[in-house]
Design a protein around this motif. Structure first.
Motif, PDB file in Angstrom:
ATOM      1  N   ALA A  67       5.244  -2.312  -8.431  1.00  0.00           N
ATOM      2  CA  ALA A  67       4.991  -1.502  -9.628  1.00  0.00           C
ATOM      3  C   ALA A  67       4.370  -2.354 -10.731  1.00  0.00           C
ATOM      4  O   ALA A  67       3.425  -1.922 -11.404  1.00  0.00           O
ATOM      5  N   LYS A  68       4.881  -3.544 -10.905  1.00  0.00           N
ATOM      6  CA  LYS A  68       4.323  -4.433 -11.933  1.00  0.00           C
ATOM      7  C   LYS A  68       2.920  -4.899 -11.568  1.00  0.00           C
ATOM      8  O   LYS A  68       2.069  -5.047 -12.442  1.00  0.00           O
ATOM      9  N   MET A  69       2.681  -5.101 -10.279  1.00  0.00           N
ATOM     10  CA  MET A  69       1.340  -5.517  -9.838  1.00  0.00           C
ATOM     11  C   MET A  69       0.290  -4.473 -10.219  1.00  0.00           C
ATOM     12  O   MET A  69      -0.838  -4.816 -10.558  1.00  0.00           O
ATOM     13  N   PHE A  70       0.680  -3.191 -10.172  1.00  0.00           N
ATOM     14  CA  PHE A  70      -0.261  -2.104 -10.449  1.00  0.00           C
ATOM     15  C   PHE A  70      -0.028  -1.462 -11.819  1.00  0.00           C
ATOM     16  O   PHE A  70      -0.512  -0.372 -12.096  1.00  0.00           O
ATOM     17  N   SER A  71       0.730  -2.135 -12.673  1.00  0.00           N
ATOM     18  CA  SER A  71       0.977  -1.725 -14.068  1.00  0.00           C
ATOM     19  C   SER A  71       1.661  -0.365 -14.210  1.00  0.00           C
ATOM     20  O   SER A  71       1.374   0.389 -15.152  1.00  0.00           O
ATOM     21  N   TYR A  72       2.554  -0.044 -13.320  1.00  0.00           N
ATOM     22  CA  TYR A  72       3.355   1.170 -13.481  1.00  0.00           C
ATOM     23  C   TYR A  72       4.510   0.835 -14.419  1.00  0.00           C
ATOM     24  O   TYR A  72       5.210  -0.153 -14.219  1.00  0.00           O
ATOM     25  N   GLU A  73       4.682   1.665 -15.450  1.00  0.00           N
ATOM     26  CA  GLU A  73       5.712   1.405 -16.442  1.00  0.00           C
ATOM     27  C   GLU A  73       6.644   2.598 -16.559  1.00  0.00           C
ATOM     28  O   GLU A  73       6.268   3.730 -16.251  1.00  0.00           O
ATOM     29  N   LYS A  74       7.847   2.335 -17.041  1.00  0.00           N
ATOM     30  CA  LYS A  74       8.858   3.363 -17.224  1.00  0.00           C
ATOM     31  C   LYS A  74       8.340   4.431 -18.195  1.00  0.00           C
ATOM     32  O   LYS A  74       7.651   4.125 -19.163  1.00  0.00           O
ATOM     33  N   LYS A  75       8.683   5.680 -17.920  1.00  0.00           N
ATOM     34  CA  LYS A  75       8.278   6.801 -18.775  1.00  0.00           C
ATOM     35  C   LYS A  75       9.522   7.398 -19.414  1.00  0.00           C
ATOM     36  O   LYS A  75      10.618   7.325 -18.870  1.00  0.00           O
ATOM     37  N   ASP A  76       9.330   8.014 -20.587  1.00  0.00           N
ATOM     38  CA  ASP A  76      10.445   8.610 -21.331  1.00  0.00           C
ATOM     39  C   ASP A  76      10.675  10.051 -20.912  1.00  0.00           C
ATOM     40  O   ASP A  76       9.732  10.782 -20.606  1.00  0.00           O
ATOM     41  N   HIS A  77      11.944  10.443 -20.975  1.00  0.00           N
ATOM     42  CA  HIS A  77      12.323  11.831 -20.727  1.00  0.00           C
ATOM     43  C   HIS A  77      12.045  12.671 -21.972  1.00  0.00           C
ATOM     44  O   HIS A  77      11.920  12.154 -23.078  1.00  0.00           O
ATOM     45  N   ILE A  78      11.972  13.980 -21.770  1.00  0.00           N
ATOM     46  CA  ILE A  78      11.880  14.906 -22.901  1.00  0.00           C
ATOM     47  C   ILE A  78      13.296  15.172 -23.368  1.00  0.00           C
ATOM     48  O   ILE A  78      14.166  15.507 -22.585  1.00  0.00           O
ATOM     49  N   ASN A 111      10.968   6.793 -12.431  1.00  0.00           N
ATOM     50  CA  ASN A 111      11.591   5.593 -13.005  1.00  0.00           C
ATOM     51  C   ASN A 111      12.468   4.875 -11.981  1.00  0.00           C
ATOM     52  O   ASN A 111      12.471   3.644 -11.920  1.00  0.00           O
ATOM     53  N   ARG A 112      13.201   5.631 -11.192  1.00  0.00           N
ATOM     54  CA  ARG A 112      14.034   5.002 -10.157  1.00  0.00           C
ATOM     55  C   ARG A 112      13.172   4.272  -9.133  1.00  0.00           C
ATOM     56  O   ARG A 112      13.510   3.163  -8.707  1.00  0.00           O
ATOM     57  N   ALA A 113      12.069   4.889  -8.751  1.00  0.00           N
ATOM     58  CA  ALA A 113      11.203   4.286  -7.731  1.00  0.00           C
ATOM     59  C   ALA A 113      10.594   2.977  -8.213  1.00  0.00           C
ATOM     60  O   ALA A 113      10.515   2.010  -7.448  1.00  0.00           O
ATOM     61  N   ILE A 114      10.164   2.923  -9.465  1.00  0.00           N
ATOM     62  CA  ILE A 114       9.499   1.700  -9.939  1.00  0.00           C
ATOM     63  C   ILE A 114      10.483   0.620 -10.375  1.00  0.00           C
ATOM     64  O   ILE A 114      10.068  -0.507 -10.617  1.00  0.00           O
ATOM     65  N   ILE A 160       0.834  -1.209   0.000  1.00  0.00           N
ATOM     66  CA  ILE A 160       0.000   0.000   0.000  1.00  0.00           C
ATOM     67  C   ILE A 160       0.863   1.251   0.000  1.00  0.00           C
ATOM     68  O   ILE A 160       0.619   2.195  -0.758  1.00  0.00           O
ATOM     69  N   LYS A 161       1.890   1.259   0.825  1.00  0.00           N
ATOM     70  CA  LYS A 161       2.791   2.419   0.908  1.00  0.00           C
ATOM     71  C   LYS A 161       3.465   2.669  -0.439  1.00  0.00           C
ATOM     72  O   LYS A 161       3.512   3.807  -0.919  1.00  0.00           O
ATOM     73  N   LYS A 162       3.984   1.628  -1.060  1.00  0.00           N
ATOM     74  CA  LYS A 162       4.672   1.773  -2.351  1.00  0.00           C
ATOM     75  C   LYS A 162       3.702   2.188  -3.451  1.00  0.00           C
ATOM     76  O   LYS A 162       4.014   3.031  -4.280  1.00  0.00           O
ATOM     77  N   ARG A 163       2.522   1.619  -3.457  1.00  0.00           N
ATOM     78  CA  ARG A 163       1.525   1.968  -4.477  1.00  0.00           C
ATOM     79  C   ARG A 163       1.169   3.456  -4.357  1.00  0.00           C
ATOM     80  O   ARG A 163       1.062   4.161  -5.352  1.00  0.00           O
ATOM     81  N   ASN A 164       1.010   3.944  -3.134  1.00  0.00           N
ATOM     82  CA  ASN A 164       0.714   5.362  -2.932  1.00  0.00           C
ATOM     83  C   ASN A 164       1.897   6.242  -3.343  1.00  0.00           C
ATOM     84  O   ASN A 164       1.713   7.325  -3.906  1.00  0.00           O
ATOM     85  N   GLU A 165       3.098   5.786  -3.068  1.00  0.00           N
ATOM     86  CA  GLU A 165       4.292   6.526  -3.485  1.00  0.00           C
ATOM     87  C   GLU A 165       4.347   6.634  -5.011  1.00  0.00           C
ATOM     88  O   GLU A 165       4.632   7.702  -5.554  1.00  0.00           O
ATOM     89  N   PHE A 166       4.080   5.529  -5.712  1.00  0.00           N
ATOM     90  CA  PHE A 166       4.083   5.542  -7.177  1.00  0.00           C
ATOM     91  C   PHE A 166       2.998   6.467  -7.719  1.00  0.00           C
ATOM     92  O   PHE A 166       3.209   7.189  -8.694  1.00  0.00           O
ATOM     93  N   ALA A 167       1.839   6.449  -7.082  1.00  0.00           N
ATOM     94  CA  ALA A 167       0.740   7.328  -7.512  1.00  0.00           C
ATOM     95  C   ALA A 167       1.135   8.791  -7.336  1.00  0.00           C
ATOM     96  O   ALA A 167       0.858   9.623  -8.217  1.00  0.00           O
ATOM     97  N   ASP A 168       1.785   9.115  -6.225  1.00  0.00           N
ATOM     98  CA  ASP A 168       2.250  10.494  -6.004  1.00  0.00           C
ATOM     99  C   ASP A 168       3.279  10.905  -7.049  1.00  0.00           C
ATOM    100  O   ASP A 168       3.211  12.011  -7.604  1.00  0.00           O
TER     101      ASP A 168
END
Length: 173
Positions: free
Chosen positions: A138-149, A126-129, A20-28
C-alpha cells in the motif's frame, strides 16, 4: 542454472505476484469507496431536491412566510417539516405536501443507507491497507487511510451539495 538461482527467481516471482494481487485488490477497494461516495452525493442531492419541492408546495399557500424562512439559509431537516406542519395545519390536508413528506422520509433513509455502505467500504479499504505485509505494498503505491462519514465532519468528509435551509428556528419562534 543452479538450484539457488532457480529458488531466488521463484521467490521473486511469488513476491511480484503478491504485489500485483494486492495492488489490484487495493484498486478495487478504492473504486468501491469512490462509487459509494458518489452514491452519498447523489442521495444528498436527491434529498435536497425533495426538500426544495416540499418548500415549493408549502410556499404555494404560505408564500410570504416560506420565502422569509428560505432566505434565512441554514439546514433543512425532517423535524423542520414537522414544525412547518404545526405552524400551518392546513398543509396536513394537502395531498401533495403529504406525499412529499413521505418522499422526504424515503430519501432520508436512502441517504442513511448510502452513508452506511460508504463507511463499510472505507472500513474494508482501511483494513486492507493496514495489514502486514499488505501495508508495505500500500505504501509502495501511495494508498492512504480514508476517513469515515460522521455527522460532525460530514461537510469536510464528502463533496455533498451545500444547498441547505434552517427553517426550524423561525418556525418555532
Amino acid at each position: 542454472m543452479s538450484f539457488e538461482m532457480i529458488l531466488v527467481i521463484a521467490v521473486l516471482l511469488v513476491i511480484a505476484i503478491y504485489v500485483i494481487k494486492k495492488r489490484n485488490e487495493f484498486a478495487d477497494l478504492e473504486e468501491l469507496v469512490t462509487d459509494a461516495s458518489s452514491n452519498v452525493s447523489n442521495a444528498e442531492d436527491r434529498k435536497n431536491q425533495v426538500y426544495a419541492n416540499i418548500m415549493g408546495i408549502a410556499s404555494k399557500t404560505h408564500e410570504k412566510e416560506v420565502s422569509a424562512l428560505i432566505e434565512l439559509g441554514g439546514q433543512v431537516k425532517y423535524e423542520n417539516l414537522l414544525a412547518l406542519e404545526k405552524q400551518f395545519p392546513d398543509l396536513k390536508t394537502d395531498a401533495h405536501f403529504t406525499n412529499a413528506r413521505i418522499e422526504v422520509q424515503t430519501e432520508e433513509r436512502n441517504l442513511q443507507s448510502a452513508r452506511i455502505i460508504y463507511n463499510q467500504n472505507i472500513t474494508a479499504y482501511n483494513r486492507a491497507i493496514n495489514k502486514f505485509p499488505a501495508n508495505i505494498v500500500a505504501k509502495m503505491f501511495s494508498y492512504e487511510k480514508k476517513d469515515h462519514i460522521d455527522q460532525e465532519n460530514l461537510a469536510e468528509n464528502t463533496k455533498l451539495s451545500k444547498k441547505k435551509f434552517d427553517l426550524y428556528k423561525k418556525i418555532t419562534e
